[in-house]
Design a protein around this motif. Structure first.
Motif, short mmCIF file in Angstrom:
data_model
loop_
_atom_site.label_atom_id
_atom_site.label_comp_id
_atom_site.label_asym_id
_atom_site.label_seq_id
_atom_site.Cartn_x
_atom_site.Cartn_y
_atom_site.Cartn_z
N ALA A 21 80.18 25.81 10.69
CA ALA A 21 80.03 24.73 11.47
C ALA A 21 79.67 23.49 10.25
CB ALA A 21 78.80 24.65 12.44
N ALA A 24 77.96 16.97 12.63
CA ALA A 24 78.62 15.85 13.12
C ALA A 24 78.24 14.48 12.56
CB ALA A 24 78.70 15.85 14.75
N GLN A 41 85.07 10.88 16.88
CA GLN A 41 83.63 11.59 16.97
C GLN A 41 83.11 11.49 18.07
OE1 GLN A 41 81.57 10.29 13.39
NE2 GLN A 41 79.99 11.79 14.19
N ASN A 80 85.47 20.47 17.84
CA ASN A 80 84.26 20.25 18.40
C ASN A 80 83.64 19.07 17.53
OD1 ASN A 80 81.63 19.67 19.49
ND2 ASN A 80 80.96 21.87 19.41
N TYR A 81 83.95 17.75 17.97
CA TYR A 81 83.67 16.68 17.08
C TYR A 81 81.99 16.09 17.52
CZ TYR A 81 84.57 13.51 13.26
OH TYR A 81 84.80 12.76 11.94
N THR A 82 81.28 16.75 17.91
CA THR A 82 79.91 16.65 18.50
C THR A 82 79.02 17.11 17.77
OG1 THR A 82 79.54 18.28 20.07
CG2 THR A 82 80.89 16.49 20.74
N SER A 83 77.83 16.91 18.01
CA SER A 83 76.69 17.46 17.46
C SER A 83 76.15 18.80 18.08
CB SER A 83 75.27 16.59 17.03
OG SER A 83 74.80 15.88 18.20
N ASN A 85 76.65 22.46 20.50
CA ASN A 85 77.44 23.61 20.79
C ASN A 85 78.20 23.26 22.06
OD1 ASN A 85 76.57 24.85 18.31
ND2 ASN A 85 75.12 26.04 19.36
N THR A 106 80.80 25.89 18.00
CA THR A 106 79.78 25.23 17.25
C THR A 106 80.71 23.76 16.69
OG1 THR A 106 80.37 26.37 15.17
CG2 THR A 106 78.35 26.94 16.77
N PRO A 107 80.10 22.85 16.13
CA PRO A 107 80.79 21.78 15.69
C PRO A 107 81.86 22.09 14.53
CG PRO A 107 78.26 21.11 15.90
CD PRO A 107 78.45 22.58 16.21
N TRP A 123 78.43 21.53 28.01
CA TRP A 123 77.43 21.29 26.63
C TRP A 123 76.48 22.01 26.82
CZ3 TRP A 123 81.82 18.61 26.25
CH2 TRP A 123 82.30 17.85 25.23
#
Length: 127
Positions: A21, A24, A41, A80-83, A85, A106-107, A123
């Motif tokens: 991971a 992000a 993002q 997964n361009y988030t912070s 899971n 996971t990111p 999410w």
């Protein structure tokens, strides 16, 4: 960068390659095998084909979402361009047998070795 292989409950020896991971909030590491390509993002993106290693996908994604999603998106590469899971539910069919699998994304970037159909994205703080 070394890949971790996760065994999946498929009738074939299908595997999911997952890279470690990435945060992000930090810049995408230069050595990440599957960078975000054209995924913005704050989003979860999926593409119907494999991404070029070290450059990321540039074609139109089959799925882009910033929250829970349900539908049908052919997928071989996802990011997964988030912070958070992200729980991804997908279907895989092999020799007329269909399997439904849930994966905690996971990111960071990931690929499927086989074509799958993503049907749900949720999410979760941790899956």
């Amino acid at each position: 960068m070394r890949l971790k292989s996760l065994g999946l409950a498929l009738s074939t020896a299908g595997l999911l390659a997952a890279v470690p991971a990435a945060s992000a909030s930090a810049a995408v590491p230069a050595d990440e095998p599957w960078p975000p390509g054209n995924c913005q993002q704050g989003t979860f993106c999926a593409w119907p084909n494999w991404a070029p290693v070290n450059t990321g996908p540039t074609e139109t994604p089959s799925l882009v979402t910033t929250g829970p999603w349900a539908g049908s998106a052919p997928t071989k590469t996802f990011y997964n361009y988030t912070s958070a899971n992200v729980e991804v539910e997908y279907h895989h069919t092999w020799q007329d047998n269909s399997t439904v699998i849930t994966h905690c994304a996971t990111p960071g970037g990931n690929i499927f070795y086989l074509q799958v159909i993503v049907t749900k994205v949720n999410w979760h703080g941790s899956c």
